[in-house]
Design a protein around this motif. Structure first.
Motif, PDB file in Angstrom:
ATOM      1  N   THR A  25      -4.287  -3.498   5.105  1.00  0.00           N
ATOM      2  CA  THR A  25      -5.093  -3.331   3.723  1.00  0.00           C
ATOM      3  C   THR A  25      -6.583  -4.840   3.807  1.00  0.00           C
ATOM      4  O   THR A  25      -6.199  -5.867   4.906  1.00  0.00           O
ATOM      5  CB  THR A  25      -4.879  -3.888   2.318  1.00  0.00           C
ATOM      6  N   ASP A  69      -4.372  -3.219  -5.207  1.00  0.00           N
ATOM      7  CA  ASP A  69      -2.978  -3.411  -3.771  1.00  0.00           C
ATOM      8  C   ASP A  69      -4.474  -4.313  -3.448  1.00  0.00           C
ATOM      9  O   ASP A  69      -4.941  -4.469  -3.147  1.00  0.00           O
ATOM     10  CB  ASP A  69      -3.491  -2.275  -2.859  1.00  0.00           C
ATOM     11  N   THR A  70      -3.187  -5.801  -2.614  1.00  0.00           N
ATOM     12  CA  THR A  70      -4.173  -6.925  -2.327  1.00  0.00           C
ATOM     13  C   THR A  70      -3.521  -7.058  -0.845  1.00  0.00           C
ATOM     14  O   THR A  70      -2.621  -6.391  -0.661  1.00  0.00           O
ATOM     15  CB  THR A  70      -4.098  -7.827  -2.906  1.00  0.00           C
ATOM     16  N   THR A  89       0.711  -1.660   0.222  1.00  0.00           N
ATOM     17  CA  THR A  89       0.000  -0.270   0.262  1.00  0.00           C
ATOM     18  C   THR A  89       0.631   0.927   0.009  1.00  0.00           C
ATOM     19  O   THR A  89       0.739   2.142  -0.333  1.00  0.00           O
ATOM     20  CB  THR A  89      -1.350  -0.017   1.199  1.00  0.00           C
ATOM     21  N   VAL A  97      -2.965   1.933   7.404  1.00  0.00           N
ATOM     22  CA  VAL A  97      -3.416   0.479   7.726  1.00  0.00           C
ATOM     23  C   VAL A  97      -3.914  -1.282   7.215  1.00  0.00           C
ATOM     24  O   VAL A  97      -4.387  -1.123   5.930  1.00  0.00           O
ATOM     25  CB  VAL A  97      -4.913   0.455   8.514  1.00  0.00           C
TER      26      VAL A  97
HETATM   27 MG    MG Z   1      -1.719  -3.090   2.487  1.00  0.00          MG
END
Ligand code: MG
Ligand code: GTP
Length: 231
Positions: free
Chosen positions: A36, A55-56, A19, A34
């Motif tokens: 994800t 983004d995972t 992230t 925070v």
């Molecule tokens: Mg993340």
């Protein structure tokens, strides 16, 4: 909403900085993050193409979603923490299999993040790093646990797993990066190298038929990061 022409997916264990890398590139900052939940995407226009960057979540409980996010991906960024050897092993054990749903021409980048924290890495001080050592409250440097050669060896394992010939794909040295989302070191290089490389993959996907990218207009990712970073 603009329809994406191609998709890039970030995968990797929790806390490696996926992230943060995406926010550093898209928003030019290093905010508090925070962990994800589910996944989130940004849309980036590159030349005349719209590329979605997903983004995972690295947390085990969201693992099942990974292959869904990888579906039809033109490139996957496999991310680890250079100061945490286990995070590279996790890529092989837990994450590589999720890429089976990606495009047949999918490109793989291996990214070792948090180099600013390691004793041998570039320090803080701007986009391209600065002097090592960093006084004034900088976090203590850690012994670097993963070397670039380890990433290159992993890249070669991926080629074996995918049954790809080295001469048909970009060289390992081109696809292995060491980054810092905190200082910005190599972050633009990573994303923009990949954007240029995925354009031919997008054209190939178009030639093969309807795009397999997720239709943003109708798709609902299970949740977004609390930073609300969807573009
Ligand atoms: Mg993340
Ligand atoms: N020093 C340093 N810290 C970083 C860097 N990248 C991320 N972090 C920190 O590492 C922690 C985790 O970063 P995230 O970007 O949330 O990690 P993630 O891979 O998205 O984690 P999940 O969402 O749980 O999968 C945060 O406290 C970040 O501030 C970096 O390059 N250098």
């Amino acid at each position: 909403m603009r329809r994406p022409d191609g998709k890039i997916v970030l995968l990797g264990d929790m806390n490696v900085g996926k992230t943060s890398l995406l926010q550093r590139y898209m928003e030019r900052r290093f905010p508090d993050t925070v962990s994800t939940v589910g996944g989130a995407f940004y849309l980036k226009q590159w030349r005349s193409y719209n590329i979605s960057i997903w983004d995972t979540a690295g947390r085990e409980q969201f693992h099942g979603l990974g292959s869904m996010y990888c579906r039809g991906a033109a490139a996957v960024i496999l991310t680890y923490d250079v100061n945490h050897a286990q995070s590279l092993l996790e890529l092989e054990d837990r994450f590589l299999g999720l890429t089976d749903t990606a495009s047949a021409d999918c490109l793989f980048a291996i990214v070792g993040n948090k180099v600013d924290l390691s004793e041998e890495g570039p320090g803080e001080g701007g986009q391209e790093g600065g002097p090592a050592g960093g006084g004034g409250g900088a976090a203590p440097r850690l012994p670097k646990q993963v070397q670039p050669e380890d990433a290159v060896a992993f890249y070669k394992k991926i080629l074996k797993y995918k049954m790809l010939d080295e001469k048909d794909v970009p060289a390992a040295e081109q696809m292995c990066f060491e980054t810092s989302a905190k200082t910005g070191h190599n972050v633009d290089l990573l994303f923009e190298t990949l954007f240029d490389m995925v354009v031919p993959v997008i054209l190939q996907q178009r030639a093969q038929g309807p795009p397999q990218t997720v239709d943003i207009a109708s798709s609902r990712p299970p949740a977004r990061t609390s930073s609300g970073c969807c573009a």
